[in-house]
Enzyme design. Structure first.
Site, mmCIF file in Angstrom:
data_model
loop_
_atom_site.group_PDB
_atom_site.id
_atom_site.type_symbol
_atom_site.label_atom_id
_atom_site.label_comp_id
_atom_site.label_asym_id
_atom_site.label_seq_id
_atom_site.Cartn_x
_atom_site.Cartn_y
_atom_site.Cartn_z
ATOM 1 N N SER A 105 0.831 -1.210 0.000
ATOM 2 C CA SER A 105 0.000 0.000 0.000
ATOM 3 C C SER A 105 0.858 1.249 0.000
ATOM 4 O O SER A 105 1.938 1.279 0.562
ATOM 5 C CB SER A 105 -0.929 0.015 1.205
ATOM 6 O OG SER A 105 -1.702 1.207 1.166
ATOM 7 N N LYS B 230 -4.284 -6.869 3.637
ATOM 8 C CA LYS B 230 -4.316 -5.730 2.689
ATOM 9 C C LYS B 230 -5.762 -5.415 2.304
ATOM 10 O O LYS B 230 -6.153 -4.253 2.189
ATOM 11 C CB LYS B 230 -3.480 -6.035 1.435
ATOM 12 C CG LYS B 230 -3.576 -4.961 0.348
ATOM 13 C CD LYS B 230 -2.938 -3.648 0.771
ATOM 14 C CE LYS B 230 -3.355 -2.407 0.027
ATOM 15 N NZ LYS B 230 -3.338 -2.352 -1.391
ATOM 16 N N HIS C 38 -7.221 -3.611 5.152
ATOM 17 C CA HIS C 38 -6.639 -2.256 5.105
ATOM 18 C C HIS C 38 -7.467 -1.383 4.145
ATOM 19 O O HIS C 38 -7.833 -0.252 4.469
ATOM 20 C CB HIS C 38 -5.179 -2.345 4.627
ATOM 21 C CG HIS C 38 -4.590 -1.038 4.186
ATOM 22 N ND1 HIS C 38 -4.907 -0.432 2.974
ATOM 23 C CD2 HIS C 38 -3.708 -0.195 4.780
ATOM 24 C CE1 HIS C 38 -4.259 0.709 2.859
ATOM 25 N NE2 HIS C 38 -3.520 0.874 3.944
ATOM 26 N N ASN C 39 -7.744 -1.918 2.978
ATOM 27 C CA ASN C 39 -8.499 -1.138 2.001
ATOM 28 C C ASN C 39 -9.934 -0.898 2.467
ATOM 29 O O ASN C 39 -10.508 0.163 2.213
ATOM 30 C CB ASN C 39 -8.496 -1.845 0.641
ATOM 31 C CG ASN C 39 -7.195 -1.618 -0.107
ATOM 32 O OD1 ASN C 39 -6.176 -1.308 0.500
ATOM 33 N ND2 ASN C 39 -7.194 -1.793 -1.413
ATOM 34 N N GLU D 155 -9.786 1.836 4.700
ATOM 35 C CA GLU D 155 -9.558 3.028 3.843
ATOM 36 C C GLU D 155 -10.904 3.566 3.326
ATOM 37 O O GLU D 155 -11.155 4.769 3.338
ATOM 38 C CB GLU D 155 -8.648 2.591 2.694
ATOM 39 C CG GLU D 155 -8.311 3.606 1.634
ATOM 40 C CD GLU D 155 -7.439 2.957 0.523
ATOM 41 O OE1 GLU D 155 -6.381 2.380 0.842
ATOM 42 O OE2 GLU D 155 -7.843 3.013 -0.653
HETATM 43 N N1 LIG Z 1 -2.520 1.920 -8.379
HETATM 44 C C1 LIG Z 1 -2.454 1.881 -7.067
HETATM 45 O O1 LIG Z 1 -2.492 2.895 -6.354
HETATM 46 C C2 LIG Z 1 -2.302 0.563 -6.390
HETATM 47 C C3 LIG Z 1 -2.369 -0.618 -7.104
HETATM 48 N N2 LIG Z 1 -2.175 -1.815 -6.478
HETATM 49 C C4 LIG Z 1 -2.213 -3.063 -7.238
HETATM 50 O O2 LIG Z 1 -0.965 -3.231 -7.915
HETATM 51 C C5 LIG Z 1 -1.167 -3.900 -9.157
HETATM 52 C C6 LIG Z 1 -0.613 -3.033 -10.287
HETATM 53 O O3 LIG Z 1 -1.335 -1.824 -10.289
HETATM 54 P P1 LIG Z 1 -1.070 -0.667 -11.351
HETATM 55 O O4 LIG Z 1 0.377 -0.378 -11.411
HETATM 56 O O5 LIG Z 1 -2.019 0.416 -11.023
HETATM 57 O O6 LIG Z 1 -1.377 -1.342 -12.760
HETATM 58 P P2 LIG Z 1 -2.721 -1.919 -13.385
HETATM 59 O O7 LIG Z 1 -3.547 -2.563 -12.353
HETATM 60 O O8 LIG Z 1 -3.318 -0.850 -14.206
HETATM 61 O O9 LIG Z 1 -2.139 -3.063 -14.354
HETATM 62 C C7 LIG Z 1 -1.410 -2.747 -15.486
HETATM 63 C C8 LIG Z 1 -0.299 -3.740 -15.682
HETATM 64 O O10 LIG Z 1 -0.830 -5.067 -15.787
HETATM 65 C C9 LIG Z 1 -0.303 -5.656 -16.999
HETATM 66 N N3 LIG Z 1 -1.234 -6.658 -17.486
HETATM 67 C C10 LIG Z 1 -2.581 -6.557 -17.582
HETATM 68 N N4 LIG Z 1 -3.103 -7.702 -18.064
HETATM 69 C C11 LIG Z 1 -2.054 -8.545 -18.288
HETATM 70 C C12 LIG Z 1 -1.953 -9.869 -18.770
HETATM 71 N N5 LIG Z 1 -3.035 -10.567 -19.111
HETATM 72 N N6 LIG Z 1 -0.720 -10.403 -18.871
HETATM 73 C C13 LIG Z 1 0.372 -9.709 -18.511
HETATM 74 N N7 LIG Z 1 0.335 -8.451 -18.029
HETATM 75 C C14 LIG Z 1 -0.861 -7.880 -17.933
HETATM 76 C C15 LIG Z 1 -0.143 -4.474 -17.926
HETATM 77 O O11 LIG Z 1 0.679 -4.819 -18.989
HETATM 78 P P3 LIG Z 1 0.610 -3.944 -20.357
HETATM 79 O O12 LIG Z 1 1.445 -2.745 -20.103
HETATM 80 O O13 LIG Z 1 1.196 -4.852 -21.365
HETATM 81 O O14 LIG Z 1 -0.823 -3.635 -20.599
HETATM 82 C C16 LIG Z 1 0.473 -3.473 -16.962
HETATM 83 O O15 LIG Z 1 1.815 -3.724 -16.728
HETATM 84 C C17 LIG Z 1 -2.673 -4.157 -9.263
HETATM 85 O O16 LIG Z 1 -2.952 -5.438 -8.807
HETATM 86 C C18 LIG Z 1 -3.263 -3.117 -8.338
HETATM 87 O O17 LIG Z 1 -4.504 -3.507 -7.813
HETATM 88 C C19 LIG Z 1 -1.860 -1.881 -5.167
HETATM 89 C C20 LIG Z 1 -1.763 -0.748 -4.408
HETATM 90 C C21 LIG Z 1 -2.015 0.564 -4.948
HETATM 91 O O1 LIG Z 2 -4.820 -0.470 -2.772
HETATM 92 C C1 LIG Z 2 -4.879 0.732 -2.783
HETATM 93 C C2 LIG Z 2 -4.287 1.548 -1.717
HETATM 94 O O2 LIG Z 2 -3.898 0.805 -0.644
HETATM 95 C C3 LIG Z 2 -5.632 1.413 -3.902
HETATM 96 O O3 LIG Z 2 -5.482 2.768 -3.839
HETATM 97 C C4 LIG Z 2 -7.033 0.933 -3.909
HETATM 98 O O4 LIG Z 2 -7.088 -0.056 -4.939
HETATM 99 C C5 LIG Z 2 -8.075 1.934 -4.246
HETATM 100 O O5 LIG Z 2 -9.254 1.220 -4.230
HETATM 101 P P1 LIG Z 2 -10.594 1.685 -4.937
HETATM 102 O O6 LIG Z 2 -10.250 1.972 -6.372
HETATM 103 O O7 LIG Z 2 -11.507 0.523 -4.791
HETATM 104 O O8 LIG Z 2 -11.048 2.916 -4.210
#
Ligand SMILES: NC(=O)C1=CN([C@@H]2O[C@H](COP(=O)(O)OP(=O)(O)OC[C@H]3O[C@@H](n4cnc5c(N)ncnc54)[C@H](OP(=O)(O)O)[C@@H]3O)[C@@H](O)[C@H]2O)C=CC1
Ligand SMILES: O=C(CO)[C@H](O)[C@H](O)COP(=O)(O)O
Length: 479
Positions: free
Chosen positions: A128, A182, A185-186, A189
């Site tokens: 997170s 986690k 946690h969310n 949140e």
């Molecule tokens: N964003 C945030 O604030 C937070 C996110 N997370 C979690 O972290 C993870 C990454 O989040 P985030 O960085 O936002 O990215 P996304 O959740 O938007 O995922 C995008 C990534 O996933 C890849 N991808 C999607 N489908 C496939 C597939 N079928 N095979 C291989 N690769 C694939 C994409 O590759 P390509 O570039 O080729 O499309 C890209 O690298 C997620 O699980 C998210 O829930 C956790 C905490 C906070």
């Molecule tokens: O994991 C997180 C932080 O800890 C992301 O910010 C979270 O996925 C946000 O959730 P949502 O889009 O459901 O509001």
């Protein structure tokens, strides 16, 4: 100590985590499904550390020394399974595969079982902190075997946020424990943000303050017991002006809150465990209600509200602001108490040995719900490991009861003036439900017995009983 790690999935989180790892002296082997992200990362930030860009999955795995350590940062669900299915056959016994995405913990349990059977370590890791946290130090919640943690723990600890000299990373427990906490946690949140939104709404409607003025109130609150990242950024968002309209940013944003699913999962899991996380549930439902635009528009046209002006309750502006602050703090304590209750029950149900004091500590920094009072929560679980709810601890009991009168007035005032405060109201109802000597559940038992012969227990003796409602009203003992 520098190490080597592979990162696959280089969107916002993966790219920033890779940079964080490289900045800490680790060699980072990079991979992304589409090559563009890998190249962009190296082009823009290659000078920050030792990056090894790769193209194919085979090249990626081949560039890593054994035992290989790989972290997957892709979308949760089928994308994660697809990546695991591609990588796992190329790995050797003893390699460690980590999933740092927001996976559903039951998926992590399933994946752990399947990969363990193949001689691989699987570490389902909650991370997170969003974009900024991933780069500068997130809170990291790894689950999996102790053996796996020995292999990757030092590496993860090296990039986590640090509070009081301690890294915000701890081995949470086996298998899905990391993703379970986690998820909760969310959920917390969600509840925290809903309560903040209700406080804002009350100050706006009750006192007719501008968003920027309310931002100032939140900035002030951030200097006291409420000090937290979410309160801090609330001030920032409320003070922000929309460049195009010149008006408050918050007024130009559509009032429909979206959700990716972790809050909903928290409530679904709580329903399965029978844990009343009413604050989190209300927050999820409030987002759902906000998204039902057609229903809302229809209701706005015909449903009457109270015809009443905010009067004496807001005559003393400072007193009203203080009442809302107290209601917010008390409701927030309830939300955290409910979340930790779910963690206690979940750990019990799944056989995870989760150290709640250590968990509260790693939530003090890096993560979205980081807050001053997590120090106190950690202390409670250290001093009273058998505590049944945070609310009975001396400090929290004092904090909540001190604000009790204001809390009640705020909820009553909101109801009288037609301001929806499901978070504040449900937290107060939970508080009153917990402390009630006798609940009306007895009547529910009576009704269940009448219509379905479901039986009931008595207050004065052991056993289960049924009343012959349709006959002579005689009571029979059934067990
Ligand atoms: N964003 C945030 O604030 C937070 C996110 N997370 C979690 O972290 C993870 C990454 O989040 P985030 O960085 O936002 O990215 P996304 O959740 O938007 O995922 C995008 C990534 O996933 C890849 N991808 C999607 N489908 C496939 C597939 N079928 N095979 C291989 N690769 C694939 C994409 O590759 P390509 O570039 O080729 O499309 C890209 O690298 C997620 O699980 C998210 O829930 C956790 C905490 C906070
Ligand atoms: O994991 C997180 C932080 O800890 C992301 O910010 C979270 O996925 C946000 O959730 P949502 O889009 O459901 O509001």
């Amino acid at each position: 100590m520098s190490d080597q790690i592979g990162v696959t999935g280089l969107a916002v989180m993966g790219a920033n985590l890779a940079r964080n790892l490289a900045r800490h002296g680790h060699q980072v082997v990079l991979h992304n499904r589409s090559r563009g992200r890998t190249d962009a990362l190296v082009e823009q930030h290659g000078s920050e550390g030792d990056f090894v860009p790769t193209g194919s999955v085979e090249e990626f795995v081949g560039a890593l020394q054994r035992p290989r350590k790989i972290i997957i940062m892709v979308q949760a669900g089928p994308a994660t399974d697809a990546v695991i299915d591609e990588i796992a056959p190329l790995l050797d016994e003893g390699d460690v595969l980590m999933d740092g995405g927001n996976a559903l913990f039951t998926d992590t349990i399933r994946r752990t079982e399947a990969l363990t059977a193949r001689g691989l370590h699987f570490v389902g890791t909650g991370i997170s902190g969003g974009e900024e946290g991933a780069l500068n130090g997130p809170s990291i919640m790894p689950g999996g075997s102790k053996e796996a943690y020995e292999l990757v723990g030092p590496l993860l600890e090296s990039i986590a946020a640090v509070v009081d000299g301690e890294p915000c990373c701890t081995h949470v427990g086996a298998s899905g424990a990391g993703h379970f906490v986690k998820m909760v946690h969310n959920g917390i949140e969600y509840a925290d943000m809903q309560l903040i939104a209700e406080a804002y709404d009350l100050l706006r409607q009750g006192l007719e303050l501008t968003p920027a003025e309310i931002g100032d109130v939140f900035a002030g609150w951030n200097e006291g017991d409420l000090e937290s990242y979410l309160i801090e950024i609330t001030a920032q968002v409320l003070r922000h002006t929309d460049a195009e309209s010149g008006g408050p940013f918050v007024d130009i944003v559509l009032d429909e809150a979206e959700q990716k699913g972790t809050g909903r999962w928290t409530v679904q899991s709580a329903l399965d465990l029978g844990v009343p996380v009413s604050g989190i549930a209300e927050a999820v439902f409030a987002r759902a209600l906000s998204g039902h635009r057609e229903q809302r528009q229809a209701a706005q046209k015909v449903l009457p509200g109270p015809d009443r002006q905010w009067d004496e309750q807001v005559a003393d502006k400072d007193a009203f602001i203080e009442s809302v602050r107290q209601a917010l703090y008390a409701s927030k304590v309830v939300a955290y108490a409910q979340g930790f209750d779910q963690i206690t029950q979940g750990a019990d149900h799944h056989g995870w040995d989760i150290d709640r004091a250590a968990l509260a500590k790693i939530w003090r920094g890096g993560c979205i719900i980081r807050a001053r009072f997590l120090d106190r929560i950690s202390q409670v679980f250290t001093d009273e490991p058998d505590v049944t709810t945070l609310l009975t601890n001396d400090y929290f009991r004092g904090a909540v009861s001190e604000g009790q009168e204001s809390w009640r007035q705020v909820v009553a005032g909101a109801a009288r003036h037609g301001v929806p405060v499901p978070g504040f109201a449900s937290a107060l109802a939970y508080y009153d439900g917990l402390r009630a000597e006798r609940l009306p559940a007895a009547l529910i038992q009576g009704l269940r017995d009448l219509f379905g012969a479901h039986t009931y227990r008595r207050t004065d003796r052991e056993g289960s009983f049924h009343t012959m409602w349709g006959e002579d009203g005689r009571e029979v003992q059934t067990g």
